[in-house]
Design a protein around this motif. Structure first.
Motif, mmCIF file in Angstrom:
data_model
loop_
_atom_site.group_PDB
_atom_site.id
_atom_site.type_symbol
_atom_site.label_atom_id
_atom_site.label_comp_id
_atom_site.label_asym_id
_atom_site.label_seq_id
_atom_site.Cartn_x
_atom_site.Cartn_y
_atom_site.Cartn_z
ATOM 1 N N ALA A 172 0.833 -1.205 0.000
ATOM 2 C CA ALA A 172 0.000 0.000 0.000
ATOM 3 C C ALA A 172 0.866 1.254 0.000
ATOM 4 C CB ALA A 172 -0.933 -0.006 1.204
ATOM 5 N N THR A 173 1.954 1.228 0.750
ATOM 6 C CA THR A 173 2.867 2.364 0.779
ATOM 7 C C THR A 173 3.599 2.508 -0.549
ATOM 8 O OG1 THR A 173 3.171 2.220 3.161
ATOM 9 C CG2 THR A 173 4.911 3.320 1.928
ATOM 10 N N LEU A 174 4.057 1.383 -1.103
ATOM 11 C CA LEU A 174 4.783 1.436 -2.377
ATOM 12 C C LEU A 174 3.970 2.116 -3.463
ATOM 13 C CD1 LEU A 174 6.363 -2.135 -2.593
ATOM 14 C CD2 LEU A 174 7.540 0.013 -2.120
ATOM 15 N N PHE A 175 2.674 1.809 -3.500
ATOM 16 C CA PHE A 175 1.835 2.296 -4.594
ATOM 17 C C PHE A 175 0.941 3.469 -4.198
ATOM 18 C CE2 PHE A 175 2.206 -2.330 -6.104
ATOM 19 C CZ PHE A 175 3.361 -2.041 -6.799
ATOM 20 N N ASP A 176 1.185 4.051 -3.018
ATOM 21 C CA ASP A 176 0.395 5.183 -2.568
ATOM 22 C C ASP A 176 0.500 6.332 -3.569
ATOM 23 O OD1 ASP A 176 -1.250 6.603 -0.723
ATOM 24 O OD2 ASP A 176 0.522 7.713 -0.078
ATOM 25 N N GLY A 177 -0.634 6.861 -3.968
ATOM 26 C CA GLY A 177 -0.656 7.981 -4.906
ATOM 27 C C GLY A 177 -0.603 7.561 -6.366
ATOM 28 N N LEU A 178 -0.498 6.253 -6.628
ATOM 29 C CA LEU A 178 -0.459 5.754 -8.001
ATOM 30 C C LEU A 178 -1.812 5.149 -8.371
ATOM 31 C CD1 LEU A 178 3.036 3.980 -8.022
ATOM 32 C CD2 LEU A 178 2.480 6.329 -8.667
ATOM 33 N N ASP A 179 -2.032 4.970 -9.655
ATOM 34 C CA ASP A 179 -3.266 4.343 -10.132
ATOM 35 C C ASP A 179 -3.117 2.829 -10.172
ATOM 36 O OD1 ASP A 179 -4.688 6.733 -10.443
ATOM 37 O OD2 ASP A 179 -3.838 7.067 -12.429
ATOM 38 N N VAL A 180 -2.642 2.266 -9.077
ATOM 39 C CA VAL A 180 -2.468 0.819 -8.950
ATOM 40 C C VAL A 180 -3.523 0.333 -7.969
ATOM 41 C CG1 VAL A 180 -0.923 -1.030 -8.242
ATOM 42 C CG2 VAL A 180 -0.001 0.958 -9.435
ATOM 43 N N PRO A 181 -4.451 -0.509 -8.426
ATOM 44 C CA PRO A 181 -5.503 -0.989 -7.523
ATOM 45 C C PRO A 181 -4.952 -1.970 -6.494
ATOM 46 C CG PRO A 181 -5.689 -2.054 -9.672
ATOM 47 C CD PRO A 181 -4.584 -1.039 -9.785
ATOM 48 N N LEU A 182 -5.052 -1.603 -5.226
ATOM 49 C CA LEU A 182 -4.508 -2.440 -4.161
ATOM 50 C C LEU A 182 -5.313 -3.713 -3.948
ATOM 51 C CD1 LEU A 182 -3.495 0.279 -1.576
ATOM 52 C CD2 LEU A 182 -2.058 -0.888 -3.260
ATOM 53 N N ASP A 183 -6.547 -3.733 -4.483
ATOM 54 C CA ASP A 183 -7.358 -4.944 -4.353
ATOM 55 C C ASP A 183 -7.145 -5.903 -5.528
ATOM 56 O OD1 ASP A 183 -8.593 -3.354 -6.246
ATOM 57 O OD2 ASP A 183 -10.622 -3.661 -5.471
ATOM 58 N N ALA A 184 -6.278 -5.524 -6.472
ATOM 59 C CA ALA A 184 -5.979 -6.394 -7.617
ATOM 60 C C ALA A 184 -5.220 -7.628 -7.138
ATOM 61 C CB ALA A 184 -5.146 -5.640 -8.659
ATOM 62 N N GLU A 185 -5.392 -8.721 -7.861
ATOM 63 C CA GLU A 185 -4.744 -9.977 -7.479
ATOM 64 C C GLU A 185 -3.227 -9.823 -7.377
ATOM 65 O OE1 GLU A 185 -4.066 -14.580 -8.947
ATOM 66 O OE2 GLU A 185 -5.440 -13.323 -10.085
ATOM 67 N N PHE A 186 -2.610 -9.118 -8.325
ATOM 68 C CA PHE A 186 -1.147 -8.985 -8.289
ATOM 69 C C PHE A 186 -0.683 -8.249 -7.037
ATOM 70 C CE2 PHE A 186 -2.474 -5.269 -10.783
ATOM 71 C CZ PHE A 186 -1.790 -4.243 -10.140
ATOM 72 N N ALA A 187 -1.418 -7.225 -6.597
ATOM 73 C CA ALA A 187 -1.038 -6.482 -5.392
ATOM 74 C C ALA A 187 -1.194 -7.368 -4.155
ATOM 75 C CB ALA A 187 -1.881 -5.218 -5.256
ATOM 76 N N GLN A 188 -2.253 -8.138 -4.113
ATOM 77 C CA GLN A 188 -2.458 -9.055 -2.992
ATOM 78 C C GLN A 188 -1.372 -10.127 -2.966
ATOM 79 O OE1 GLN A 188 -4.868 -8.548 -0.600
ATOM 80 N NE2 GLN A 188 -5.104 -6.637 -1.724
ATOM 81 N N ARG A 189 -0.980 -10.594 -4.151
ATOM 82 C CA ARG A 189 0.084 -11.604 -4.220
ATOM 83 C C ARG A 189 1.427 -11.018 -3.803
ATOM 84 N NH1 ARG A 189 0.038 -14.644 -9.717
ATOM 85 N NH2 ARG A 189 1.757 -15.705 -8.681
ATOM 86 N N MET A 190 1.689 -9.758 -4.133
ATOM 87 C CA MET A 190 2.922 -9.105 -3.678
ATOM 88 C C MET A 190 2.948 -9.037 -2.156
ATOM 89 S SD MET A 190 3.610 -5.857 -6.130
ATOM 90 C CE MET A 190 3.779 -6.028 -7.887
ATOM 91 N N THR A 191 1.827 -8.633 -1.577
ATOM 92 C CA THR A 191 1.725 -8.546 -0.119
ATOM 93 C C THR A 191 1.991 -9.909 0.510
ATOM 94 O OG1 THR A 191 0.176 -6.701 -0.244
ATOM 95 C CG2 THR A 191 0.177 -7.986 1.806
ATOM 96 N N GLY A 192 1.344 -10.939 -0.023
ATOM 97 C CA GLY A 192 1.533 -12.292 0.491
ATOM 98 C C GLY A 192 2.955 -12.789 0.303
ATOM 99 N N ALA A 193 3.540 -12.480 -0.844
ATOM 100 C CA ALA A 193 4.905 -12.934 -1.133
ATOM 101 C C ALA A 193 5.907 -12.292 -0.179
ATOM 102 C CB ALA A 193 5.278 -12.620 -2.584
#
Length: 148
Positions: free
Chosen positions: A116-137
């Motif tokens: 969430a911090t990495l992509f704060d202010g960007l048009d990157v959806p934090l609920d997207a599968e790739f973002a969730q997988r990054m968090t989990g990884a």
């Protein structure tokens, strides 16, 4: 001085700038080097690419300066990073992922910024599968690094 800080905080919140990054930290029972070795092995074992392992302490020593033992691992997986950059090319300023391992006051510490911090202010959806997988990884890989 207090008025200046209050004004700056208000201005930053109005323009949507993050007021404080969320850094996730975990303690490791191992040395910095052993923790970093375990992290690198976990990253490579998961099929991600290690782009660099930076020994900050050695860098400081090379210019006759002192720094606590600290290493940074820079790694990524294009299957996760590419969709983030497709959503907002500026995600490339935050990727590949980075984990810092350093000697803290009470032992070895593993630290990384939340997705969430990495992509704060960007048009990157934090609920997207790739973002969730990054968090989990990040949680899984750092968990393996500190496991005894």
């Amino acid at each position: 001085m207090k008025r200046i800080l209050t004004a700056m905080t208000t201005a930053l919140s109005l323009i949507g700038a993050p007021l404080m990054a969320e850094t996730i930290t975990q303690n490791s029972p191992k040395s910095v080097s052993a923790t970093m070795d375990a992290l690198q092995a976990a990253v490579e074992g998961a099929g991600a690419t290690v782009f660099a392992r930076v020994n900050h302490g050695a860098g400081a020593a090379s210019v006759e300066m002192e720094l606590t033992d600290a290493e940074l691992l820079i790694f990524g997986n294009p299957r996760l990073g590419t969709p983030a950059m497709q959503a907002d090319i500026h995600a490339g300023l935050q990727l590949p992922l980075r984990v810092l391992v350093y000697a803290g006051d009470n032992g070895t510490v593993v630290a990384y910024e939340s997705v969430a911090t990495l992509f704060d202010g960007l048009d990157v959806p934090l609920d997207a599968e790739f973002a969730q997988r990054m968090t989990g990884a990040l949680a899984m890989l750092t968990g393996k690094a500190i496991a005894e």
